[in-house]
Design a protein around this motif. Sequence first.
Motif, PDB file in Angstrom:
ATOM      1  N   PRO A  18       0.816  -1.231   0.000  1.00 29.59           N
ATOM      2  CA  PRO A  18       0.000   0.000   0.000  1.00 29.59           C
ATOM      3  C   PRO A  18       0.843   1.272   0.000  1.00 29.59           C
ATOM      4  CG  PRO A  18      -0.843  -1.561   1.617  1.00 29.59           C
ATOM      5  CD  PRO A  18       0.445  -2.122   1.084  1.00 29.59           C
ATOM      6  N   THR A  19       1.953   1.269   0.709  1.00 26.15           N
ATOM      7  CA  THR A  19       2.793   2.470   0.725  1.00 26.15           C
ATOM      8  C   THR A  19       3.434   2.710  -0.634  1.00 26.15           C
ATOM      9  OG1 THR A  19       4.638   1.186   1.603  1.00 26.15           O
ATOM     10  CG2 THR A  19       3.306   2.395   3.193  1.00 26.15           C
ATOM     11  N   SER A  20       3.774   1.638  -1.317  1.00 27.83           N
ATOM     12  CA  SER A  20       4.373   1.784  -2.646  1.00 27.83           C
ATOM     13  C   SER A  20       3.367   2.395  -3.618  1.00 27.83           C
ATOM     14  CB  SER A  20       4.848   0.423  -3.148  1.00 27.83           C
ATOM     15  OG  SER A  20       5.354   0.536  -4.444  1.00 27.83           O
ATOM     16  N   SER A  21       2.125   1.934  -3.567  1.00 29.48           N
ATOM     17  CA  SER A  21       1.122   2.480  -4.482  1.00 29.48           C
ATOM     18  C   SER A  21       0.815   3.933  -4.140  1.00 29.48           C
ATOM     19  CB  SER A  21      -0.151   1.636  -4.466  1.00 29.48           C
ATOM     20  OG  SER A  21      -0.751   1.651  -3.192  1.00 29.48           O
ATOM     21  N   LEU A  22       0.842   4.290  -2.837  1.00 27.98           N
ATOM     22  CA  LEU A  22       0.634   5.684  -2.450  1.00 27.98           C
ATOM     23  C   LEU A  22       1.772   6.571  -2.945  1.00 27.98           C
ATOM     24  CD1 LEU A  22      -0.721   5.362   1.197  1.00 27.98           C
ATOM     25  CD2 LEU A  22      -1.983   6.066  -0.834  1.00 27.98           C
ATOM     26  N   LYS A  23       2.997   6.077  -2.865  1.00 26.90           N
ATOM     27  CA  LYS A  23       4.140   6.842  -3.353  1.00 26.90           C
ATOM     28  C   LYS A  23       4.035   7.050  -4.858  1.00 26.90           C
ATOM     29  CE  LYS A  23       7.432   5.399   0.180  1.00 26.90           C
ATOM     30  NZ  LYS A  23       8.640   4.612   0.446  1.00 26.90           N
ATOM     31  N   ASN A  24       3.628   6.001  -5.578  1.00 31.09           N
ATOM     32  CA  ASN A  24       3.485   6.126  -7.027  1.00 31.09           C
ATOM     33  C   ASN A  24       2.394   7.126  -7.391  1.00 31.09           C
ATOM     34  OD1 ASN A  24       5.488   4.255  -7.474  1.00 31.09           O
ATOM     35  ND2 ASN A  24       4.085   2.540  -7.726  1.00 31.09           N
ATOM     36  N   GLU A  25       1.276   7.080  -6.675  1.00 27.89           N
ATOM     37  CA  GLU A  25       0.183   8.016  -6.933  1.00 27.89           C
ATOM     38  C   GLU A  25       0.619   9.445  -6.607  1.00 27.89           C
ATOM     39  OE1 GLU A  25      -3.564   9.548  -7.943  1.00 27.89           O
ATOM     40  OE2 GLU A  25      -2.538   7.680  -8.465  1.00 27.89           O
ATOM     41  N   SER A  26       1.340   9.609  -5.527  1.00 31.00           N
ATOM     42  CA  SER A  26       1.836  10.927  -5.141  1.00 31.00           C
ATOM     43  C   SER A  26       2.782  11.475  -6.199  1.00 31.00           C
ATOM     44  CB  SER A  26       2.537  10.831  -3.791  1.00 31.00           C
ATOM     45  OG  SER A  26       3.084  12.061  -3.434  1.00 31.00           O
ATOM     46  N   ALA A  27       3.663  10.647  -6.696  1.00 33.24           N
ATOM     47  CA  ALA A  27       4.604  11.072  -7.743  1.00 33.24           C
ATOM     48  C   ALA A  27       3.850  11.437  -9.021  1.00 33.24           C
ATOM     49  CB  ALA A  27       5.611   9.962  -8.025  1.00 33.24           C
ATOM     50  N   GLN A  29       0.783  12.545  -9.227  1.00 36.14           N
ATOM     51  CA  GLN A  29       0.097  13.812  -9.004  1.00 36.14           C
ATOM     52  C   GLN A  29       1.059  14.989  -9.061  1.00 36.14           C
ATOM     53  OE1 GLN A  29      -1.948  13.322  -5.299  1.00 36.14           O
ATOM     54  NE2 GLN A  29      -3.616  12.137  -6.205  1.00 36.14           N
ATOM     55  N   ARG A  30       2.266  14.817  -8.533  1.00 33.84           N
ATOM     56  CA  ARG A  30       3.256  15.901  -8.593  1.00 33.84           C
ATOM     57  C   ARG A  30       3.637  16.209 -10.041  1.00 33.84           C
ATOM     58  NH1 ARG A  30       5.686  13.149  -4.276  1.00 33.84           N
ATOM     59  NH2 ARG A  30       7.319  12.408  -5.649  1.00 33.84           N
ATOM     60  N   TRP A  31       3.842  15.158 -10.852  1.00 35.33           N
ATOM     61  CA  TRP A  31       4.190  15.382 -12.259  1.00 35.33           C
ATOM     62  C   TRP A  31       3.039  16.060 -13.001  1.00 35.33           C
ATOM     63  CZ3 TRP A  31       8.567  15.856 -14.449  1.00 35.33           C
ATOM     64  CH2 TRP A  31       9.682  15.183 -13.962  1.00 35.33           C
ATOM     65  N   GLU A  32       1.806  15.647 -12.691  1.00 34.91           N
ATOM     66  CA  GLU A  32       0.649  16.260 -13.342  1.00 34.91           C
ATOM     67  C   GLU A  32       0.562  17.749 -12.975  1.00 34.91           C
ATOM     68  OE1 GLU A  32      -4.195  15.854 -13.352  1.00 34.91           O
ATOM     69  OE2 GLU A  32      -2.998  14.097 -12.831  1.00 34.91           O
ATOM     70  N   MET A  33       0.769  18.066 -11.709  1.00 40.61           N
ATOM     71  CA  MET A  33       0.742  19.456 -11.270  1.00 40.61           C
ATOM     72  C   MET A  33       1.875  20.255 -11.919  1.00 40.61           C
ATOM     73  SD  MET A  33       0.677  20.997  -7.400  1.00 40.61           S
ATOM     74  CE  MET A  33      -0.522  19.785  -6.906  1.00 40.61           C
ATOM     75  N   PHE A  34       3.044  19.646 -12.028  1.00 38.60           N
ATOM     76  CA  PHE A  34       4.189  20.296 -12.673  1.00 38.60           C
ATOM     77  C   PHE A  34       3.856  20.639 -14.122  1.00 38.60           C
ATOM     78  CE2 PHE A  34       7.988  19.665 -15.333  1.00 38.60           C
ATOM     79  CZ  PHE A  34       8.768  20.720 -14.878  1.00 38.60           C
ATOM     80  N   HIS A  35       3.275  19.693 -14.852  1.00 42.15           N
ATOM     81  CA  HIS A  35       2.946  19.934 -16.261  1.00 42.15           C
ATOM     82  C   HIS A  35       1.844  20.983 -16.404  1.00 42.15           C
ATOM     83  CE1 HIS A  35       5.642  17.071 -18.062  1.00 42.15           C
ATOM     84  NE2 HIS A  35       5.272  16.170 -17.165  1.00 42.15           N
ATOM     85  N   ARG A  36       0.887  20.999 -15.476  1.00 45.50           N
ATOM     86  CA  ARG A  36      -0.142  22.043 -15.499  1.00 45.50           C
ATOM     87  C   ARG A  36       0.479  23.415 -15.271  1.00 45.50           C
ATOM     88  NH1 ARG A  36      -5.209  19.810 -11.926  1.00 45.50           N
ATOM     89  NH2 ARG A  36      -5.768  18.074 -13.283  1.00 45.50           N
ATOM     90  N   ALA A  37       1.424  23.494 -14.338  1.00 40.20           N
ATOM     91  CA  ALA A  37       2.075  24.770 -14.056  1.00 40.20           C
ATOM     92  C   ALA A  37       2.855  25.266 -15.271  1.00 40.20           C
ATOM     93  CB  ALA A  37       3.007  24.628 -12.850  1.00 40.20           C
ATOM     94  N   ILE A  38       3.536  24.360 -15.948  1.00 38.12           N
ATOM     95  CA  ILE A  38       4.285  24.735 -17.155  1.00 38.12           C
ATOM     96  C   ILE A  38       3.328  25.232 -18.232  1.00 38.12           C
ATOM     97  CG2 ILE A  38       5.717  23.835 -19.048  1.00 38.12           C
ATOM     98  CD1 ILE A  38       7.233  24.225 -16.426  1.00 38.12           C
ATOM     99  N   ALA A  39       2.207  24.536 -18.427  1.00 39.75           N
ATOM    100  CA  ALA A  39       1.224  24.945 -19.432  1.00 39.75           C
ATOM    101  C   ALA A  39       0.638  26.308 -19.083  1.00 39.75           C
ATOM    102  CB  ALA A  39       0.117  23.903 -19.552  1.00 39.75           C
TER     103      ALA A  39
END
Length: 70
Positions: A18-27, A29-39
């Motif tokens: 479960p912690t691994s899947s949470l870390k993957n989801e968190s990562a 979400q961070r990449w998605e937010m990063f790409h939104r900020a760039i756009a």
Amino acid sequence: MDSPRTDMSRKSTEIESPTSSLKNESARQRWEMFHRAIAHAKQSNDEALREPECHAGEGNSGGPLLSIVR
């Protein structure tokens, strides 16, 4: 035939903790937010570059005037 030890290790690698899947989801979400900020930044820059073109015929646009002095 596979020994019980290799069978167990194979199962543990196939099922994420479960912690691994949470870390993957968190990562993700961070990449998605990063790409939104760039756009958003790109869109904002494009709008800022187009803005002087819209106000070019109005004379004094009220914004700062830059001049090059030699």
